[in-house]
Design a protein around this motif. Sequence first.
Motif, PDB file in Angstrom:
ATOM      1  N   PHE A  88       0.730  -1.430  -0.125  1.00 34.43           N
ATOM      2  CA  PHE A  88       0.029  -0.145   0.147  1.00 34.43           C
ATOM      3  C   PHE A  88       0.830   1.568  -0.110  1.00 34.43           C
ATOM      4  CE2 PHE A  88      -3.271  -1.898   1.603  1.00 34.43           C
ATOM      5  CZ  PHE A  88      -5.084  -2.359   0.833  1.00 34.43           C
ATOM      6  N   ALA A  89       0.903   2.087  -1.177  1.00 33.14           N
ATOM      7  CA  ALA A  89       1.180   3.540  -0.850  1.00 33.14           C
ATOM      8  C   ALA A  89       0.564   4.527  -1.957  1.00 33.14           C
ATOM      9  CB  ALA A  89       2.228   3.077  -1.323  1.00 33.14           C
ATOM     10  N   ASP A  90       0.818   6.423  -1.530  1.00 35.48           N
ATOM     11  CA  ASP A  90       0.103   6.826  -2.532  1.00 35.48           C
ATOM     12  C   ASP A  90       1.604   6.964  -3.386  1.00 35.48           C
ATOM     13  OD1 ASP A  90      -1.194   8.880  -3.924  1.00 35.48           O
ATOM     14  OD2 ASP A  90      -0.721  10.128  -2.010  1.00 35.48           O
ATOM     15  N   TYR A  91       1.346   6.336  -4.181  1.00 36.15           N
ATOM     16  CA  TYR A  91       3.125   6.599  -6.012  1.00 36.15           C
ATOM     17  C   TYR A  91       2.810   7.725  -6.345  1.00 36.15           C
ATOM     18  CZ  TYR A  91      -0.477   5.256  -9.606  1.00 36.15           C
ATOM     19  OH  TYR A  91      -1.515   4.898 -10.985  1.00 36.15           O
ATOM     20  N   ASN A  92       1.419   8.321  -6.524  1.00 36.02           N
ATOM     21  CA  ASN A  92       0.762   9.750  -7.059  1.00 36.02           C
ATOM     22  C   ASN A  92       1.121  11.044  -6.677  1.00 36.02           C
ATOM     23  OD1 ASN A  92      -0.913   8.757  -6.415  1.00 36.02           O
ATOM     24  ND2 ASN A  92      -2.176   8.864  -8.810  1.00 36.02           N
ATOM     25  N   ASN A  93       0.572  10.699  -5.278  1.00 29.83           N
ATOM     26  CA  ASN A  93       0.577  11.872  -4.523  1.00 29.83           C
ATOM     27  C   ASN A  93      -0.498  12.607  -4.417  1.00 29.83           C
ATOM     28  OD1 ASN A  93       3.621  11.333  -3.029  1.00 29.83           O
ATOM     29  ND2 ASN A  93       3.526  12.681  -5.024  1.00 29.83           N
ATOM     30  N   ASP A  94      -1.867  11.705  -4.802  1.00 28.49           N
ATOM     31  CA  ASP A  94      -3.612  12.542  -4.183  1.00 28.49           C
ATOM     32  C   ASP A  94      -4.307  12.308  -3.496  1.00 28.49           C
ATOM     33  OD1 ASP A  94      -3.787   9.437  -4.627  1.00 28.49           O
ATOM     34  OD2 ASP A  94      -4.676   9.833  -6.935  1.00 28.49           O
ATOM     35  N   GLY A  95      -3.089  11.362  -2.605  1.00 27.11           N
ATOM     36  CA  GLY A  95      -3.336  11.653  -1.443  1.00 27.11           C
ATOM     37  C   GLY A  95      -4.771  10.585  -1.117  1.00 27.11           C
ATOM     38  N   LEU A  96      -3.795   9.276  -1.957  1.00 23.79           N
ATOM     39  CA  LEU A  96      -5.199   8.264  -1.762  1.00 23.79           C
ATOM     40  C   LEU A  96      -3.835   7.300  -1.893  1.00 23.79           C
ATOM     41  CD1 LEU A  96      -7.890   8.791  -4.126  1.00 23.79           C
ATOM     42  CD2 LEU A  96      -8.099   8.923  -1.740  1.00 23.79           C
ATOM     43  N   MET A  97      -5.099   6.073  -0.771  1.00 20.99           N
ATOM     44  CA  MET A  97      -3.816   4.631  -0.779  1.00 20.99           C
ATOM     45  C   MET A  97      -3.999   3.909  -2.007  1.00 20.99           C
ATOM     46  SD  MET A  97      -1.533   4.675   2.112  1.00 20.99           S
ATOM     47  CE  MET A  97      -1.324   6.389   1.218  1.00 20.99           C
ATOM     48  N   ASP A  98      -2.448   3.766  -2.621  1.00 15.53           N
ATOM     49  CA  ASP A  98      -2.893   2.766  -3.830  1.00 15.53           C
ATOM     50  C   ASP A  98      -2.191   1.373  -3.919  1.00 15.53           C
ATOM     51  OD1 ASP A  98      -3.420   4.830  -5.814  1.00 15.53           O
ATOM     52  OD2 ASP A  98      -1.639   5.935  -5.885  1.00 15.53           O
ATOM     53  N   LEU A  99      -2.530   0.717  -4.918  1.00  8.94           N
ATOM     54  CA  LEU A  99      -1.787  -0.968  -3.408  1.00  8.94           C
ATOM     55  C   LEU A  99      -1.428  -1.653  -5.525  1.00  8.94           C
ATOM     56  CD1 LEU A  99      -2.174  -3.504  -2.650  1.00  8.94           C
ATOM     57  CD2 LEU A  99      -4.743  -3.821  -3.340  1.00  8.94           C
ATOM     58  N   PHE A 100      -0.305  -2.006  -5.105  1.00 12.31           N
ATOM     59  CA  PHE A 100       0.818  -3.557  -5.680  1.00 12.31           C
ATOM     60  C   PHE A 100       0.823  -4.361  -4.716  1.00 12.31           C
ATOM     61  CE2 PHE A 100       4.635  -5.010  -7.645  1.00 12.31           C
ATOM     62  CZ  PHE A 100       4.695  -4.865  -8.813  1.00 12.31           C
ATOM     63  N   VAL A 101       0.492  -5.897  -6.558  1.00 17.61           N
ATOM     64  CA  VAL A 101       0.105  -6.508  -5.502  1.00 17.61           C
ATOM     65  C   VAL A 101       1.614  -7.807  -6.406  1.00 17.61           C
ATOM     66  CG1 VAL A 101      -0.899  -9.407  -5.449  1.00 17.61           C
ATOM     67  CG2 VAL A 101      -1.977  -6.381  -5.240  1.00 17.61           C
ATOM     68  N   SER A 102       2.023  -8.056  -6.449  1.00 21.42           N
ATOM     69  CA  SER A 102       3.186  -9.077  -7.127  1.00 21.42           C
ATOM     70  C   SER A 102       2.805 -10.003  -6.967  1.00 21.42           C
ATOM     71  CB  SER A 102       4.454  -9.443  -6.628  1.00 21.42           C
ATOM     72  OG  SER A 102       4.403 -10.095  -5.095  1.00 21.42           O
ATOM     73  N   ASP A 103       3.048 -10.904  -8.556  1.00 23.11           N
ATOM     74  CA  ASP A 103       2.646 -11.754  -8.814  1.00 23.11           C
ATOM     75  C   ASP A 103       3.301 -12.875  -9.751  1.00 23.11           C
ATOM     76  OD1 ASP A 103       1.414 -11.327 -11.308  1.00 23.11           O
ATOM     77  OD2 ASP A 103      -0.213 -10.991 -10.935  1.00 23.11           O
ATOM     78  N   ASN A 104       3.247 -14.059 -10.292  1.00 24.74           N
ATOM     79  CA  ASN A 104       4.172 -14.890 -11.309  1.00 24.74           C
ATOM     80  C   ASN A 104       3.786 -14.278 -12.741  1.00 24.74           C
ATOM     81  OD1 ASN A 104       0.916 -15.558 -11.097  1.00 24.74           O
ATOM     82  ND2 ASN A 104       1.705 -17.718 -11.832  1.00 24.74           N
ATOM     83  N   ALA A 105       2.878 -13.319 -12.942  1.00 19.21           N
ATOM     84  CA  ALA A 105       2.327 -12.664 -14.470  1.00 19.21           C
ATOM     85  C   ALA A 105       2.720 -11.270 -14.193  1.00 19.21           C
ATOM     86  CB  ALA A 105       0.998 -12.909 -14.912  1.00 19.21           C
ATOM     87  N   ALA A 140       5.934  20.819   0.838  1.00 20.68           N
ATOM     88  CA  ALA A 140       7.401  21.197   0.787  1.00 20.68           C
ATOM     89  C   ALA A 140       6.933  21.844  -0.367  1.00 20.68           C
ATOM     90  CB  ALA A 140       8.745  20.017   1.095  1.00 20.68           C
ATOM     91  N   GLY A 141       7.579  23.106  -0.308  1.00 22.67           N
ATOM     92  CA  GLY A 141       8.104  23.100  -1.819  1.00 22.67           C
ATOM     93  C   GLY A 141       6.616  23.703  -2.879  1.00 22.67           C
ATOM     94  N   GLY A 142       5.815  23.720  -2.148  1.00 20.71           N
ATOM     95  CA  GLY A 142       4.059  23.722  -2.658  1.00 20.71           C
ATOM     96  C   GLY A 142       4.175  22.007  -3.867  1.00 20.71           C
ATOM     97  N   LYS A 143       4.659  21.533  -2.970  1.00 23.41           N
ATOM     98  CA  LYS A 143       4.714  19.571  -3.034  1.00 23.41           C
ATOM     99  C   LYS A 143       3.633  19.192  -1.957  1.00 23.41           C
ATOM    100  CE  LYS A 143       6.282  15.157  -5.413  1.00 23.41           C
ATOM    101  NZ  LYS A 143       7.477  15.135  -6.083  1.00 23.41           N
ATOM    102  N   LYS A 144       2.562  18.250  -2.257  1.00 23.54           N
ATOM    103  CA  LYS A 144       2.373  17.157  -1.160  1.00 23.54           C
ATOM    104  C   LYS A 144       2.836  15.977  -1.504  1.00 23.54           C
ATOM    105  CE  LYS A 144      -1.495  20.132   0.279  1.00 23.54           C
ATOM    106  NZ  LYS A 144      -2.838  20.241   0.113  1.00 23.54           N
ATOM    107  N   GLN A 145       3.062  14.994  -0.156  1.00 30.88           N
ATOM    108  CA  GLN A 145       3.274  14.014   0.058  1.00 30.88           C
ATOM    109  C   GLN A 145       2.647  12.672   0.940  1.00 30.88           C
ATOM    110  OE1 GLN A 145       6.989  12.524  -0.152  1.00 30.88           O
ATOM    111  NE2 GLN A 145       7.969  14.182  -1.103  1.00 30.88           N
ATOM    112  N   TYR A 146       2.573  11.855   0.991  1.00 28.49           N
ATOM    113  CA  TYR A 146       1.211  11.779   1.696  1.00 28.49           C
ATOM    114  C   TYR A 146       1.817  10.038   2.263  1.00 28.49           C
ATOM    115  CZ  TYR A 146      -2.260  14.559  -0.799  1.00 28.49           C
ATOM    116  OH  TYR A 146      -2.897  15.869  -1.139  1.00 28.49           O
ATOM    117  N   ALA A 147       1.579   9.195   3.103  1.00 31.04           N
ATOM    118  CA  ALA A 147       1.554   8.371   3.728  1.00 31.04           C
ATOM    119  C   ALA A 147       0.742   7.645   5.025  1.00 31.04           C
ATOM    120  CB  ALA A 147       3.555   8.859   4.615  1.00 31.04           C
TER     121      ALA A 147
END
Length: 573
Positions: free
Chosen positions: A337-354, A506-513
């Motif tokens: 889980f992480a906000d990879y595009n800095n829009d304030g919402l938790m995105d999700l990466f799932v690794s697999d065999n494909a 910071a510097g006009g940019k937002k990050q979320y966690a």
Amino acid sequence: MTDRARRKILKLSPVPILFMAVLSIAMYSCHSDKGSSATKEKAKKADLPPSNGELFQTITKEAGIDFVRTIGDAHLSNLVESDGGGAAFLDYDQDGYLDLYVSNGNYNPILSRNEKEADVKDSENHMYRNLGNGAFEDVTKKTKTGDRGYGMGVTVADFNNDGYPDIYVSNFGPNVLYENKGDGTFKDVTKKAGVAGNECSVGAVWLDYDKDGHLDLYVGNYIDFDPKYNYYYAPDGFPGPMAYDGQADVLYHNNGDGTFTDVTKEMNVYNTDGRAMGVGAADYDIDGWVDIFVSNDHMVNYLYHNNQGKGFEDRGISSGVAFNQVGEATISMSVAFADYNNDGLMDLFVSDNAYCSLHKNEGNGVFSEMSYKAGIAVACGQFVGWASSFQDFDNDGDLDLFKVNGELKHLYGQEDQYFENEGNGTFKDVSTDVSSYFKEEHVGRGACFGDYDNDGDIDVFIVNLEEPSILLRNNEDGKNNWISFLLIGDQGDNRDGIGARITLHAGGKKQYAQKMSSGGYLSTNDPRIHFGLGQETVVDTLEIVWPTGKKQVLKNLKANQILTIKESEAGNP
């Protein structure tokens, strides 16, 4: 401890008195060693190689780590052995440096077809204490943490709110809960706590699902393994997961007195068909209640939406995260889980065999699968992915992706992968551009991520099957700025602050966690929240929404430091 690291850690920043964070300088100063003078002497003589100019550099042996994950067998003969194990970065002695705990396999009469117990040596879990100079020492016996079960996952949190992190080990067979006694040792309190189980447990996660201030425990269980079943396609080596019955996961409610109660059925997360691998928890819809995601092997994934602590509802299919981009149920492994595009919402990466799945959170309870559009799918397609994690490895202000790979049913190595965030919603596989390490082939499984040397960049520890584990030092080395936060929730218990939401300006940019316990596959990352700041030297505003609902605002924080923030110091602007 290097002069550079000391300068960064002690470089405090002015903040308004109303919102003053408690900056625990002593926590990050040189630890008063409880060990022998020989230990202190060893710390002085540690000799790590200089940077080789690459982003990641292998320093495992030089750092004093000598760990090989055994399968407890002469040959890889079943799925349980193939699943491997995980690791955790934790500061068990609270000296400000990340220690390392690693789970091991072992001889098991049910699993081990080609081995005798006497032939499996030193097959126990290991604890490595960080000496504060970039090196470790093995303190397994001193800490009393050398469990000899068939270890799988490692999940860390302060379940009893005493200020010291505890360890939960998922096993094939009874699991183990180690209570940190605060004196450099741990005590097995599994029986008293009532969290042993007797399944094939893999991933697990700590969360406070009902916000009562006590961390609850969700344990993902895998398959009801039958050693007598041997019908399979010969080149595969052994039967797949659908050849066995699944096992129901378990949700344990923390009673606040050192004991837990199984509330799986009561909370509506009982499912006998599950085949859990990775487990993660985050508040994906920002309603103030932590939800649970379960990546299942060869079947639909679960997304349990938390109904305000009264129960859960599986919204995996309706939200779009149950399957991959083409509607397939893959061999899902890690949960990141992480906000990879800095829009304030938790995105999700799932690794697999494909092709793996990158689920972009659209903010309305629905996710869009973006792995192909984001530039990840094609590069992942030739590998079997296990551990993965979003971290800002180059400290440029957006989250990159590290992915550990390894063949599924054979001890064949594969190259790991590093995807750099391009800052526009896409990633680029720059693995071999940033380090020669990514030209090596390993049978990777679990991995933990954290700033083990306190120099401001995220390092990596990887658990491989039947070969040495690897510690990768991050050599970002100050090209960009950073800041890290250790949260202490001391108002409604839940001292780890798990479930807290953080917004950084910071510097006009937002990050979320969000503060979470487990990370990736069978592992636990650095408990501190890390942000890369690029060329910004000051954090304009830091906002924390604690699980209790309290809001804390800090302003004008200087970059390149580690801050400890207590909830009790929070103002309510």
